[in-house]
Design a protein around this motif. Sequence first.
Motif, PDB file in Angstrom:
ATOM      1  N   VAL A  15      34.795  51.631  35.592  1.00 31.20           N
ATOM      2  CA  VAL A  15      36.089  51.214  36.146  1.00 31.20           C
ATOM      3  C   VAL A  15      36.819  50.291  35.178  1.00 31.20           C
ATOM      4  O   VAL A  15      38.003  50.490  34.874  1.00 31.20           O
ATOM      5  CB  VAL A  15      35.891  50.521  37.510  1.00 31.20           C
ATOM      6  CG1 VAL A  15      37.205  49.917  38.000  1.00 31.20           C
ATOM      7  CG2 VAL A  15      35.349  51.507  38.535  1.00 31.20           C
ATOM      8  N   GLU A  47      30.388  56.367  40.498  1.00 30.22           N
ATOM      9  CA  GLU A  47      29.040  56.515  41.046  1.00 30.22           C
ATOM     10  C   GLU A  47      28.556  57.957  40.894  1.00 30.22           C
ATOM     11  O   GLU A  47      27.384  58.205  40.567  1.00 30.22           O
ATOM     12  CB  GLU A  47      29.046  56.110  42.520  1.00 30.22           C
ATOM     13  CG  GLU A  47      27.691  56.135  43.199  1.00 30.22           C
ATOM     14  CD  GLU A  47      26.732  55.100  42.653  1.00 30.22           C
ATOM     15  OE1 GLU A  47      25.515  55.324  42.758  1.00 30.22           O
ATOM     16  OE2 GLU A  47      27.202  54.077  42.103  1.00 30.22           O
ATOM     17  N   VAL A  99      28.967  51.523  37.248  1.00 29.53           N
ATOM     18  CA  VAL A  99      30.264  51.701  37.907  1.00 29.53           C
ATOM     19  C   VAL A  99      31.263  50.674  37.404  1.00 29.53           C
ATOM     20  O   VAL A  99      32.428  50.989  37.134  1.00 29.53           O
ATOM     21  CB  VAL A  99      30.102  51.611  39.436  1.00 29.53           C
ATOM     22  CG1 VAL A  99      31.463  51.665  40.117  1.00 29.53           C
ATOM     23  CG2 VAL A  99      29.210  52.730  39.950  1.00 29.53           C
ATOM     24  N   GLU A 100      30.812  49.414  37.262  1.00 26.60           N
ATOM     25  CA  GLU A 100      31.707  48.364  36.764  1.00 26.60           C
ATOM     26  C   GLU A 100      32.168  48.685  35.349  1.00 26.60           C
ATOM     27  O   GLU A 100      33.341  48.501  35.004  1.00 26.60           O
ATOM     28  CB  GLU A 100      30.992  47.012  36.789  1.00 26.60           C
ATOM     29  CG  GLU A 100      31.893  45.855  36.347  1.00 26.60           C
ATOM     30  CD  GLU A 100      31.154  44.532  36.281  1.00 26.60           C
ATOM     31  OE1 GLU A 100      31.790  43.541  35.860  1.00 26.60           O
ATOM     32  OE2 GLU A 100      29.958  44.485  36.631  1.00 26.60           O
ATOM     33  N   SER A 160      25.221  49.434  39.758  1.00 27.51           N
ATOM     34  CA  SER A 160      26.490  48.709  39.925  1.00 27.51           C
ATOM     35  C   SER A 160      27.108  48.387  38.579  1.00 27.51           C
ATOM     36  O   SER A 160      28.326  48.384  38.419  1.00 27.51           O
ATOM     37  CB  SER A 160      26.265  47.423  40.727  1.00 27.51           C
ATOM     38  OG  SER A 160      25.374  46.558  40.036  1.00 27.51           O
ATOM     39  N   GLU A 208      40.951  52.124  44.352  1.00 29.19           N
ATOM     40  CA  GLU A 208      39.828  51.399  43.741  1.00 29.19           C
ATOM     41  C   GLU A 208      38.495  51.966  44.224  1.00 29.19           C
ATOM     42  O   GLU A 208      37.587  52.228  43.429  1.00 29.19           O
ATOM     43  CB  GLU A 208      39.923  49.907  44.096  1.00 29.19           C
ATOM     44  CG  GLU A 208      38.824  49.060  43.499  1.00 29.19           C
ATOM     45  CD  GLU A 208      39.161  48.490  42.145  1.00 29.19           C
ATOM     46  OE1 GLU A 208      38.277  47.883  41.527  1.00 29.19           O
ATOM     47  OE2 GLU A 208      40.310  48.665  41.692  1.00 29.19           O
ATOM     48  N   GLU A 209      38.399  52.174  45.525  1.00 29.11           N
ATOM     49  CA  GLU A 209      37.153  52.706  46.079  1.00 29.11           C
ATOM     50  C   GLU A 209      36.904  54.130  45.595  1.00 29.11           C
ATOM     51  O   GLU A 209      35.764  54.498  45.273  1.00 29.11           O
ATOM     52  CB  GLU A 209      37.202  52.683  47.604  1.00 29.11           C
ATOM     53  CG  GLU A 209      35.915  53.166  48.261  1.00 29.11           C
ATOM     54  CD  GLU A 209      35.969  53.080  49.770  1.00 29.11           C
ATOM     55  OE1 GLU A 209      35.266  53.868  50.433  1.00 29.11           O
ATOM     56  OE2 GLU A 209      36.732  52.236  50.296  1.00 29.11           O
ATOM     57  N   ARG A 253      41.822  44.078  42.901  1.00 29.37           N
ATOM     58  CA  ARG A 253      41.624  45.528  42.921  1.00 29.37           C
ATOM     59  C   ARG A 253      42.672  46.177  42.019  1.00 29.37           C
ATOM     60  O   ARG A 253      43.697  46.695  42.484  1.00 29.37           O
ATOM     61  CB  ARG A 253      41.694  46.053  44.359  1.00 29.37           C
ATOM     62  CG  ARG A 253      40.527  45.598  45.226  1.00 29.37           C
ATOM     63  CD  ARG A 253      40.588  46.203  46.606  1.00 29.37           C
ATOM     64  NE  ARG A 253      41.685  45.657  47.386  1.00 29.37           N
ATOM     65  CZ  ARG A 253      41.607  44.528  48.097  1.00 29.37           C
ATOM     66  NH1 ARG A 253      40.478  43.834  48.122  1.00 29.37           N
ATOM     67  NH2 ARG A 253      42.642  44.107  48.786  1.00 29.37           N
ATOM     68  N   GLU A 259      35.656  54.018  42.080  1.00 29.69           N
ATOM     69  CA  GLU A 259      34.261  53.587  42.069  1.00 29.69           C
ATOM     70  C   GLU A 259      33.335  54.717  42.517  1.00 29.69           C
ATOM     71  O   GLU A 259      32.236  54.881  41.970  1.00 29.69           O
ATOM     72  CB  GLU A 259      34.087  52.357  42.972  1.00 29.69           C
ATOM     73  CG  GLU A 259      34.720  51.097  42.397  1.00 29.69           C
ATOM     74  CD  GLU A 259      34.587  49.914  43.337  1.00 29.69           C
ATOM     75  OE1 GLU A 259      34.136  50.120  44.490  1.00 29.69           O
ATOM     76  OE2 GLU A 259      34.921  48.785  42.920  1.00 29.69           O
TER      77      GLU A 259
END
Length: 318
Positions: free
Chosen positions: A105, A83, A101-102, A98, A75-76, A210, A79
């Motif tokens: 994802v 980014e 990125v949302e 943000s 997940e990270e 996640r 992201e």
Amino acid sequence: MIGTLINALTVLIGGTIGSFVGGRFPQRMQETIFAALGLFTLAIAISSGLVTKNPLIVLGSLLIGALIGEALNLEEKLERFGEWLRHLMVRGEGGSASRFVEGFVTASLVFCVGPLTIQGAIEDGLTGDFTKLAIKAMLDGFAALAFATTLGPGVLASILVILGFQGGISLLASLGSNIFTEPMITELTATGGVVLLSIAFRLLDIKQIRAANLLPALFVAPAAIALMDALGENDARLRDLLAASDGLCLPHLRRSLELARSETAVTTLFAIHIPKLKSLQAELTELIRKNDYRYTDEKVGEEGDSWLRALRTLVGNQ
């Protein structure tokens, strides 16, 4: 790959339109659109999850997949990739960053986890039939428009994931027609449905799961089916012993078919028992004929105890 390219094009068109007109929609309308997408995703997820023939495969795949995903922190990483794409595509910090990125994802997961993604990509790769992907492309185009109105241009970045993931499945399927079996596709679709549930919960703001960390489950499910098929195929000794015996009684045969973990096991059970049952039926017919008064002068051979073996086949050794 044609279906994937069409899919990417519709997301590009829908996402571009949504990014331009999204700012004109009032907040209340954006929230309602977002909720509608969440409900639609929830419905698709439930219908997909229910196709499983073996819930334990789905459960095991999700648990193992979650462990792998958390260990790799997918997940990270997704992201961070989003980014990085944001820095290439748009400028700005804070809320807009943000939101980009949302959007990336969320759109990537929704567009690449659904049942049409898996089934359509495999059919496109195996046979060149991209009908399912064409249907998915239309749905994704409208979804991209709706997503982009609320999440902005991050939705457009999901095109890269569509090309990589969906196109990769088609390419893999085109390399070997025997890679994906029907049970694999079924359990892969069901597992994807459960992963899609986590995305629906995020869209509906029920729980921030996640979801990307569950993605390895999509690889674990078909691998588990392949492993069970291999174990079943390699157990030649058990098949030989069963073939040399009188076979299972019907209650045990029925139970064995219910517990069969693969199509290979089911096919093997039928292949062994159908000839035995036909042979027993023939012996019973011959025994009945010789008990007719017109043929009492004929000696009864091996079929003499066929009635007893028939009873044992029906009810077992009780």
